[in-house]
Design a protein around this motif. Structure first.
Motif: not given
Ligand code: ADP
Ligand code: MG
Length: 242
Positions: A45-50, A83-87, A166-167
């Motif tokens: 989901l996070s990758h698709v949003l970015l 903004f995405l803080a990546m796993q 998963e910050i």
């Protein structure tokens, strides 16, 4: 007031459908937590949003203040305020945090002359050693340093909506408190947060307004903070069949 509205988002990676219709809305100042078993599709989901290459959107939409993000290159999504803080933050040999932030400031027309003092102030604020500002981004950083580094970027870039994947992983107790308190303070200034986590501890400082359970690529339950306690007690078994 900003709003990220995700509707019926469906996506596949490597020819396999992972997201089966995800919908949720995050507004300014809100914290939405997404929890769920391993492999449920949270990072997808996070990758698709970015807009990470390799992830194909099959349907649905994600709009940030009316701007359709699906189909835009990642830099335009960032410019729209996401903004995405990546796993797993990427190591970038030869590019320092300062270089990366300077490029980002220039791309969005922000003056770079204040950047260095901004970075140094923020580094102190979250207990990040200033020596890291000039070293290659994430290269030879510990797990905890990578996550403090992601938090530093978030604070300095000041997006409308941040996705935190998963910050809390790899952070010791003190670092976890520093990072979660800093992000909670940003939400008081209007940042909207979509936080993916397995653990209650992060959500004790960064208090969620809404908690969602993602299982098999769908949101199968949403509730208030009490859902976190329920999940800690009984796990995801009740949602596995959903
Ligand atoms: P979560 O973050 O909820 O643990 P992910 O979104 O990372 O789950 O993964 C969901 C599913 O998608 C898993 O089965 C994973 O193996 C698969 N997947 C994710 N990214 C890729 C990829 N780049 N190539 C192949 N499969 C992937
Ligand atoms: Mg993940």
């Amino acid at each position: 007031m900003s709003e990220l509205i995700i509707r019926d988002l469906r996506a596949s990676v490597a020819g396999k459908q992972i997201l089966n219709g995800v919908g949720l809305t995050v507004g300014s100042g809100q914290v939405h937590a997404v929890m769920g078993p391993n492999g449920a599709g949270k990072s997808t989901l996070s990758h698709v949003l970015l807009g990470k290459p390799g992830y194909e959107v099959l349907g649905g939409s994600a709009r940030l203040d009316g701007v359709e993000l699906v189909g835009l290159p990642t830099w335009k999504r960032a410019q729209a305020g996401l903004f995405l803080a990546m796993q797993y933050p990427t190591e970038v040999p030869g590019v320092s945090l300062f270089d990366a932030m300077a490029a980002s400031f220039e791309a969005s027309g922000r003056a770079v002359d204040q950047l260095e003092s901004l970075l140094r102030d923020e580094a102190d604020r979250i207990g990040f050693d200033q020596r890291f500002l000039d070293r290659s981004l994430n290269v030879d950083f510990s797990g905890g340093e990578k996550k403090r580094n992601e938090t530093l970027q978030l604070s300095v870039l000041a997006p409308k909506i941040a996705i935190l994947d998963e910050i809390d992983s790899g952070l010791d107790i003190d670092a976890l408190r520093d990072v979660s308190r800093r992000i909670e303070a940003l939400t008081d200034q209007g940042l909207g947060v979509l936080v993916i986590t397995h653990y209650k501890r992060l959500l004790e400082e960064l208090r969620p307004d809404v908690v969602h359970v993602l299982a098999k690529g769908r949101i199968v339950a949403s509730g208030g903070p009490e859902l976190v306690d329920e999940l800690e007690d009984s796990g995801y078994a009740a949602y596995a069949e959903a």
